[in-house]
Write an enzyme that holds these catalytic residues in place. Structure first.
Site, PDB file in Angstrom:
ATOM      1  N   CYS A 342      36.406  17.073 174.798  1.00  0.00           N
ATOM      2  CA  CYS A 342      35.367  16.139 174.372  1.00  0.00           C
ATOM      3  C   CYS A 342      34.388  16.852 173.440  1.00  0.00           C
ATOM      4  CB  CYS A 342      34.690  15.535 175.598  1.00  0.00           C
ATOM      5  SG  CYS A 342      33.484  14.241 175.235  1.00  0.00           S
ATOM      6  N   LEU A 343      33.098  16.796 173.716  1.00  0.00           N
ATOM      7  CA  LEU A 343      32.095  17.447 172.886  1.00  0.00           C
ATOM      8  C   LEU A 343      32.311  18.958 172.842  1.00  0.00           C
ATOM      9  CD1 LEU A 343      29.530  17.411 171.221  1.00  0.00           C
ATOM     10  CD2 LEU A 343      28.206  17.189 173.327  1.00  0.00           C
TER      11      LEU A 343
END
Length: 604
Positions: A342-343
């Site tokens: 993800c991030l």
């Protein structure tokens, strides 16, 4: 003005009008810092009443839609005809439902969408609930057509209007109300009303916990069904590095021989790292260790108001780079595989680009799990990201010094409101059914905060300006480019991802000048990644795009690549083993600063 607000104001005045990393903040204007602080405080106070949704952004979106709808008489005529057609279909259905003696059930006027399970119980086929549910679905269809496809409306505004209208309809659905839900009415009769009484007690306890911010309420003293260190995050390991921002955990080898290149996992700091080390049977970390990999993972600190000035550059330097330096020094490995989720994957891509720019060749490969590097099509999360929304959100973060956990959790819940909000309300508060506990749900409830500066930079530099894809993002004071990365990529997208849509993840193929193996798996942003071998119903597709081959668009790729049954983990493990080198003795254990899962994981 509170002491915290005054402190934030002074900090902002010291900070000046610009931040590193290419982000230029609109506050404060030169010579007008106090007025800027007053503006921020006003917006922060308003944000508490609007759930951090900008009234200006909503007003502009609806004005755009209404004005262009007023200028589209053909669209108006089309909607009137559709309304008449829907009404006629509904009346025909009601006529069939009211006429006794007809064989079989009346043919529905409209079928619910495949993912809509609100009216699947047999009780909804009884009169008058069948007519109520059919009328609602027809209205829902009409409103979708009314808010989409209006000529001249900007794409973003059209999506905002469609999304907010859908949220309103989800709230007004007949399944959410006692009088119009036959399943609830049957439960009330069978329990003598006890289900409503007990459900109301649950609701009151949840509301009280939300107000006071503690575990006060019903069963407050009962231990949670799942908790880190008890039945989650159990893979044996030790903390080998601790700084202000991270704890680096090294997992103990589970095989006599291990691959030469260790693996660093960079999770997102939106949630706790143990999404990748859930229950033992659901743990990606445990699976990798059992495949002969020396695995390190970053456990991020849960920031508070004192960390308001932490930046994306701090997360790169004190996070990814500090971890790589420690692994190199402690293990003696010259090459390291890295994976980001993800991030964390976006940050890893930034770090890899900066390393390639600076001649740092320690990375043997880069894996991105449901992570975006191009934000032109980031999915429904983009509904919460425009200049007005970001400025409004910044005001609330500026006052506190961080993004509150409830704001992020609320945004993700809205993306799947039927599953995460209304179905839970129905199940627990109206039917008094027990809470469904799972390791993934326990992790999902363990939210974290995000520093004001970092989150603002992330939203502006990546979501709003798409600096990384356009070669404008700065790391260490200079721009980075993904095209500098020569190590092979492995990218994972999930079919029903609302956070990082797989077609957006696929854009890596347009930006990388290296071999990219792309894998598309069933499931969503979290459940698609947590996909251990042995689970039924899992499928995936995988193919490698080599640097010198022609580009294939995502839909063509999806249509022509062979589909495989089962978990995608073995396919990645096979690819990773080729990048990790030969098997040999495990590296030295390194310093021991504590047992896994460390201490940062317990910060609330």
């Amino acid at each position: 003005m509170t002491r915290r607000s005054l402190s934030a104001s002074f900090s902002l005045q010291r900070q000046g009008s610009g931040w590193q990393g290419g982000r230029q903040h609109s506050y404060p204007e030169s010579g007008n810092d106090n007025a800027a602080a007053a503006d921020l405080l006003l917006n922060a106070a308003l944000a508490r009443w609007t759930a951090s949704v900008s009234p200006a952004a909503m007003a502009v979106a609806y004005a755009d839609w209404l004005c262009h709808l007023a200028l589209s008489p053909s669209k108006q005529q089309h909607l009137l005809l559709q309304a008449a057609d829907s009404g006629q279909r509904w009346l025909h259905y009601v006529e069939q439902a009211l006429r006794p003696g007809l064989p079989g059930e009346p043919q529905p006027a409209i079928e619910p969408l495949a993912q809509d399970r609100r009216f699947e119980e047999a009780a909804w086929q009884r009169w008058p609930f069948n007519a109520i549910s059919q009328g609602f679905l027809l209205q829902q269809q009409w409103w979708h057509r009314a808010t989409s496809g209006v000529r001249g409306v900007s794409r973003h505004h059209g999506e905002v209007v469609t999304f907010t209208v859908r949220q309103m309809l989800d709230w007004l659905a007949p399944s959410n109300f006692i009088a119009t839900n036959p399943v609830v009415l049957d439960a009330v009769l069978q329990s003598g009303g006890a289900c409503l009484l007990n459900g109301a007690q649950k609701a009151a306890a949840d509301i009280w916990r939300g107000i006071v911010g503690t575990n006060a309420g019903a069963n407050a003293d009962a231990p949670p069904a799942y908790a880190p260190g008890r039945n989650l995050a159990l893979t044996p390991g030790t903390v080998v590095l601790r700084n202000h921002l991270i704890e680096l955990i090294r997992y103990a080898p589970a095989t006599p021989k291990v691959h030469a290149a260790p693996l660093l996992i960079v999770p997102a700091w939106i949630m706790k790292y143990y999404i990748l080390d859930l229950s033992p049977h659901n743990s990606l970390v445990r699976y990798l260790v059992e495949q002969g990999h020396t695995v390190y993972i970053i456990s991020w600190r849960n920031p508070d108001a004192e960390d308001r000035e932490l930046s994306m550059e701090d997360y790169r330097q004190q996070g990814v780079m500090a971890a790589l330096d420690a692994i190199t020094a402690q293990s003696g490995a010259r090459r390291i595989n890295a994976a980001g989720y993800c991030l964390g994957g976006t940050l890893l891509a930034i770090a890899a680009a900066a390393m390639a720019r600076d001649g740092d060749t320690r990375l043997a490969s880069v894996t991105l799990l449901a992570a975006q590097v191009d934000f032109t099509e980031p999915g429904e999360l983009s509904l919460f990201v425009d200049e007005s929304e970001v400025s409004f959100l910044e005001a609330g973060m500026w006052e506190r010094g961080y993004l509150d956990t409830r704001q992020m959790a609320g945004a993700f819940q809205l993306l799947r409101s039927n599953d995460l909000i209304w179905s839970r309300r129905l199940r627990e508060y109206l039917l008094n059914l027990p809470t469904i506990d799972s390791d993934l749900m326990a992790w999902n409830a363990d939210a974290t905060r995000m520093p004001y500066r970092m989150h603002s930079e992330y939203l502006r530099n990546l979501f709003l300006r798409n600096d990384l894809a356009n070669g404008r993002y700065q790391a260490g004071g200079r721009a980075v480019a993904l095209t500098d990365i020569e190590t092979p990529f492995f990218a994972v997208g999930t079919l029903s991802d609302h956070v990082a849509p797989w077609r957006s993840v696929y854009k890596l193929l347009l930006l990388a000048d290296a071999d990219v193996t792309f894998l598309l798996t069933s499931g969503g942003h979290n459940a698609g990644v947590v996909s251990p071998p042995g689970e039924t119903g899992r499928v995936y597709q995988i193919a490698t795009h080599y640097e010198d081959t022609a580009y294939i668009d995502p839909d063509s790729w999806h249509a022509c690549v062979e589909q495989h049954d089962g978990s995608w983990w073995p396919a990645w493990a096979e690819w990773l083993a080729r990048q990790a080198g030969p098997l040999g003795d495990p590296p030295p254990p390194g310093p021991m600063l504590g047992e896994a899962p460390g201490t940062y994981i317990f910060q609330r």
